[in-house]
Design an enzyme around this catalytic site. Structure first.
Site, PDB file in Angstrom:
ATOM      1  N   LYS A 174      41.165  41.770  55.373  1.00 42.11           N
ATOM      2  CA  LYS A 174      42.177  41.632  54.356  1.00 42.11           C
ATOM      3  C   LYS A 174      41.787  42.112  53.061  1.00 42.11           C
ATOM      4  O   LYS A 174      41.213  41.471  52.420  1.00 42.11           O
ATOM      5  CB  LYS A 174      42.717  40.131  54.242  1.00 42.11           C
ATOM      6  N   GLU A 249      29.866  35.884  48.425  1.00 37.70           N
ATOM      7  CA  GLU A 249      29.353  36.365  47.475  1.00 37.70           C
ATOM      8  C   GLU A 249      30.278  36.412  46.351  1.00 37.70           C
ATOM      9  O   GLU A 249      31.081  36.959  46.287  1.00 37.70           O
ATOM     10  CB  GLU A 249      29.262  38.058  47.558  1.00 37.70           C
ATOM     11  N   CYS A 283      30.325  43.008  39.782  1.00 40.52           N
ATOM     12  CA  CYS A 283      29.807  41.677  39.890  1.00 40.52           C
ATOM     13  C   CYS A 283      28.440  41.752  38.971  1.00 40.52           C
ATOM     14  O   CYS A 283      28.004  40.396  38.625  1.00 40.52           O
ATOM     15  CB  CYS A 283      29.877  41.329  41.303  1.00 40.52           C
ATOM     16  N   GLU A 384      32.435  34.351  33.112  1.00 37.86           N
ATOM     17  CA  GLU A 384      32.525  35.674  33.483  1.00 37.86           C
ATOM     18  C   GLU A 384      33.863  36.285  33.045  1.00 37.86           C
ATOM     19  O   GLU A 384      34.928  35.764  33.315  1.00 37.86           O
ATOM     20  CB  GLU A 384      32.784  35.763  35.320  1.00 37.86           C
TER      21      GLU A 384
HETATM   22  P1  NAD Z   1      39.455  36.856  43.834  1.00 34.80           P
HETATM   23  O1  NAD Z   1      38.645  35.756  44.171  1.00 34.80           O
HETATM   24  O2  NAD Z   1      40.898  36.852  42.963  1.00 34.80           O
HETATM   25  O3  NAD Z   1      40.051  37.568  45.006  1.00 34.80           O
HETATM   26  C1  NAD Z   1      39.070  38.204  46.266  1.00 34.80           C
HETATM   27  C2  NAD Z   1      39.895  38.342  47.535  1.00 34.80           C
HETATM   28  O4  NAD Z   1      40.359  37.093  48.012  1.00 34.80           O
HETATM   29  C3  NAD Z   1      41.088  39.026  47.352  1.00 34.80           C
HETATM   30  O5  NAD Z   1      41.293  39.711  48.634  1.00 34.80           O
HETATM   31  C4  NAD Z   1      42.241  37.962  47.426  1.00 34.80           C
HETATM   32  O6  NAD Z   1      43.545  38.272  47.990  1.00 34.80           O
HETATM   33  C5  NAD Z   1      41.666  36.985  48.245  1.00 34.80           C
HETATM   34  N1  NAD Z   1      41.969  35.539  48.092  1.00 34.80           N
HETATM   35  C6  NAD Z   1      42.876  35.060  46.992  1.00 34.80           C
HETATM   36  N2  NAD Z   1      43.144  33.696  47.069  1.00 34.80           N
HETATM   37  C7  NAD Z   1      42.731  33.298  48.371  1.00 34.80           C
HETATM   38  C8  NAD Z   1      42.850  32.198  49.359  1.00 34.80           C
HETATM   39  N3  NAD Z   1      43.157  31.008  48.676  1.00 34.80           N
HETATM   40  N4  NAD Z   1      42.341  32.154  50.450  1.00 34.80           N
HETATM   41  C9  NAD Z   1      41.496  33.204  50.942  1.00 34.80           C
HETATM   42  N5  NAD Z   1      41.600  34.487  50.334  1.00 34.80           N
HETATM   43  C10 NAD Z   1      41.946  34.526  49.267  1.00 34.80           C
HETATM   44  O7  NAD Z   1      38.391  38.293  43.325  1.00 34.80           O
HETATM   45  P2  NAD Z   1      38.743  39.483  42.368  1.00 34.80           P
HETATM   46  O8  NAD Z   1      39.495  39.409  41.346  1.00 34.80           O
HETATM   47  O9  NAD Z   1      39.432  40.310  43.887  1.00 34.80           O
HETATM   48  O10 NAD Z   1      37.259  40.124  42.475  1.00 34.80           O
HETATM   49  C11 NAD Z   1      36.624  39.805  41.112  1.00 34.80           C
HETATM   50  C12 NAD Z   1      35.652  38.984  41.430  1.00 34.80           C
HETATM   51  O11 NAD Z   1      34.682  39.240  42.478  1.00 34.80           O
HETATM   52  C13 NAD Z   1      34.398  38.640  40.272  1.00 34.80           C
HETATM   53  O12 NAD Z   1      34.481  37.031  40.133  1.00 34.80           O
HETATM   54  C14 NAD Z   1      33.203  39.192  41.024  1.00 34.80           C
HETATM   55  O13 NAD Z   1      32.195  38.692  40.232  1.00 34.80           O
HETATM   56  C15 NAD Z   1      33.586  39.082  42.246  1.00 34.80           C
HETATM   57  N6  NAD Z   1      32.396  39.697  42.959  1.00 34.80           N
HETATM   58  C16 NAD Z   1      31.155  39.278  43.446  1.00 34.80           C
HETATM   59  C17 NAD Z   1      30.610  40.394  44.268  1.00 34.80           C
HETATM   60  C18 NAD Z   1      29.352  39.871  44.769  1.00 34.80           C
HETATM   61  O14 NAD Z   1      28.794  40.422  45.774  1.00 34.80           O
HETATM   62  N7  NAD Z   1      28.661  38.732  44.129  1.00 34.80           N
HETATM   63  C19 NAD Z   1      30.624  41.603  44.220  1.00 34.80           C
HETATM   64  C20 NAD Z   1      32.133  42.082  43.624  1.00 34.80           C
HETATM   65  C21 NAD Z   1      32.866  41.242  43.103  1.00 34.80           C
END
Ligand code: NAD
Ligand code: MN
Length: 495
Positions: A174, A249, A283, A384
């Site tokens: 997804k 992650e 990230c 963040e």
């Molecule tokens: P997010 O947490 O808002 O969303 C990530 C994914 O989770 C999306 O596909 C979203 O649709 C899905 N999601 C949302 N609610 C959900 C739920 N209740 N159940 C299951 N899935 C759900 O993150 P984002 O805004 O897409 O990305 C930014 C974040 O990602 C930042 O915090 C960043 O640090 C982190 N990030 C971490 C890494 C790493 O490897 N540590 C890498 C890239 C991004």
């Protein structure tokens, strides 16, 4: 504008809901990049059933044969590198050079999977008893839910999809709703490479419907998630209750330390690339700069001048340094942190506002922004921001710099600029982060090394390298008794 469909059991199909959503170019909100199915639980159930059915056959395919498909995936990705990079810049906003880099990381990960299938091994151990041998091997786990964020639209899905499938699992991905097109293109490539139907399924839609649907489904054996710590915690909670394997992650608040003896020009280039590359939406972005007081004023002056030279614009133009933020709400969230920083008493020396010159008036652009005299306890030094906002903090000495570096709930990446060998080694030892860079910025992961963070950045797993394969496999321990008699471990003796 392209119409995308869910990929379920090798077939492209619309959502049973009849609903769709669009994604738009963040550099020009008039441009619709694609239209996608807004899927519902019915679609998801079909995809999970297809993956469950495909699992039986796929897990029986020998590892080297599965890895040949990954190698073919890499070849097609190389052919389509520019094509997908252009889509990425249009849907996510990152500048084209970085989009090509994101695609290259996917290619490298597929190439790595292309060889890993020939060498991934267990080990043999001696038995306590005669005429008995012991060994370990690795099994796939089942059907996985892969949930990805928008900031690395190809690299992060690749980090999950290739090791997951190479290990013999099947999956539903997804993708994030801001960057669904890249995953659609990647799935098409896997299909062209000969991946059997149902092994990888793509279901587009929101987190609350499709994400939650994956978490709560009893036929899903594991969830691999990259995203924010808030959602990650929710995922860990459900996976804990339902006893699913779960790799998380999550967020970061990465710091770059500049010691008094550092090569300041080098540290400057690193800081600007780390803080403002990908518009700060990584990230591993450099969100805090911790500078030893002897060089603080000088470095701040250099930093301001260099940052103000960055060119903002549509990332498809090769000479642009900084693209837009991904969305209206992301830009609002970034701006709200700038307001918070001002209220907290930090000093904004550049940026702090929307950028609306010329063509950029129709995009979600935000000026690269720097706060100085930030205290480590301020929210802009702790939370963040995920945008082009850098918080500069003064440190009295090396020890204080490392304490500040470690003084957050996150632990993804850190960077130390120094030419003092002793300080460099002490920093490596003391940094509470999963990744440490010496004389390099906080970003720059390579696909064959472990990637992930300590503390609230994750739950102890590492993507990248062979450690990714630990996430997606179960260890099976095997005892083979060839004595022809009942031998009782711990009871019988060897004599
Ligand atoms: P997010 O947490 O808002 O969303 C990530 C994914 O989770 C999306 O596909 C979203 O649709 C899905 N999601 C949302 N609610 C959900 C739920 N209740 N159940 C299951 N899935 C759900 O993150 P984002 O805004 O897409 O990305 C930014 C974040 O990602 C930042 O915090 C960043 O640090 C982190 N990030 C971490 C890494 C790493 O490897 N540590 C890498 C890239 C991004
Ligand atoms: Mn989000």
């Amino acid at each position: 504008m392209k119409k995308y469909q869910n990929l379920i059991n090798g077939k492209l199909m619309d959502s049973k809901s009849g609903r769709t959503f669009e994604n738009r170019n963040p550099a020009n909100w008039d441009e619709v990049v694609g239209v996608f199915p807004k899927s519902n639980v019915e679609d998801l159930n079909l995809a999970i059933a297809a993956a469950k059915k495909a699992y039986k056959k796929w897990r029986a395919v020998p590892w080297p044969k599965r890895s040949e498909i990954m190698r073919r995936v890499a070849e097609i990705m190389i052919e389509k590198k520019e094509h997908v990079a252009q889509i990425m810049t249009r849907e996510m906003g990152k500048v084209i050079k970085e989009a090509r880099g994101d695609m290259q990381e996917g290619i490298d990960t597929a190439l790595y999977a292309g060889i890993e299938g020939r060498k991934y091994f267990g080990y043999t151990l001696p038995s306590e008893l005669p005429n008995k041998s012991c060994m370990t091997m690795r099994d796939p786990i089942g059907v996985w839910g892969l949930i990805t964020p928008w900031n690395f639209p190809i690299a992060i899905p690749s980090w999950k999809i290739f090791p997951c499938l190479l290990s013999g699992n099947t999956a539903i991905i997804k993708p994030a709703t801001y960057t669904p097109a890249c995953v659609g293109e990647l799935a098409q490539i896997l299909h062209e490479a000969g991946l059997p139907d149902g092994v990888l399924n793509v279901v587009y839609g929101g987190g609350s419907e499709i994400g939650e649907g994956l978490l709560n489904h009893s036929d899903i054996a594991g969830i691999s998630f990259t995203g924010s710590s808030d959602i990650g915690s929710r995922i860990g909670e459900v996976c804990g209750k339902t006893l699913k394997r779960c790799s998380l992650e999550l967020g970061g608040k990465n710091g770059q330390v500049v010691l008094k003896d550092a090569d300041l020009e080098l540290a400057l280039e690193g800081a600007v690339w780390g803080a403002f590359g990908t518009t700060g939406q990584r990230c591993t972005a450099t969100s805090r700069l911790i500078v030893e007081e002897q060089v603080y004023d000088k470095f701040v002056e250099m930093l301001k001048a260099r940052t103000e030279k960055l060119k903002l614009g549509n990332g498809l133009n090769e000479d642009v340094d900084v693209g837009p933020t991904v969305s209206e709400s992301q830009r609002e969230s970034i701006h709200s942190y700038v307001e918070i920083g001002k209220k907290e008493g930090a000093k904004l020396i550049t940026g702090g506002e929307f950028y609306t010159e010329g063509e950029c008036a129709k995009g979600w652009f935000y000026k690269p922004s720097i706060f100085i005299d930030v205290l480590p306890t301020m929210r802009i030094a702790q939370e963040e921001i995920f945008g082009p906002v850098l918080s500069v903090i003064k440190a009295k000495n090396f020890t204080e710099a490392i304490d500040i570096l470690n003084g957050t709930i996150y632990g993804l990446s850190s960077s130390i600029y120094t030419n003092d060998l002793n300080c460099a080694h002490k920093a490596i030892e003391r940094a509470e982060t999963g990744i440490v860079y010496i004389n390099a910025p906080t970003i720059g992961a390579e696909c064959h090394l472990p990637f992930g963070g300590m503390k609230n950045t994750g739950n102890g797993h590492r993507e990248g390298g062979w450690t990714a394969y630990e996430i997606f496999t179960e260890i099976k321990t095997v005892y083979i008794d060839y004595s022809g008699a009942l031998q009782k471990a711990q009871i019988d003796t060897w004599q």
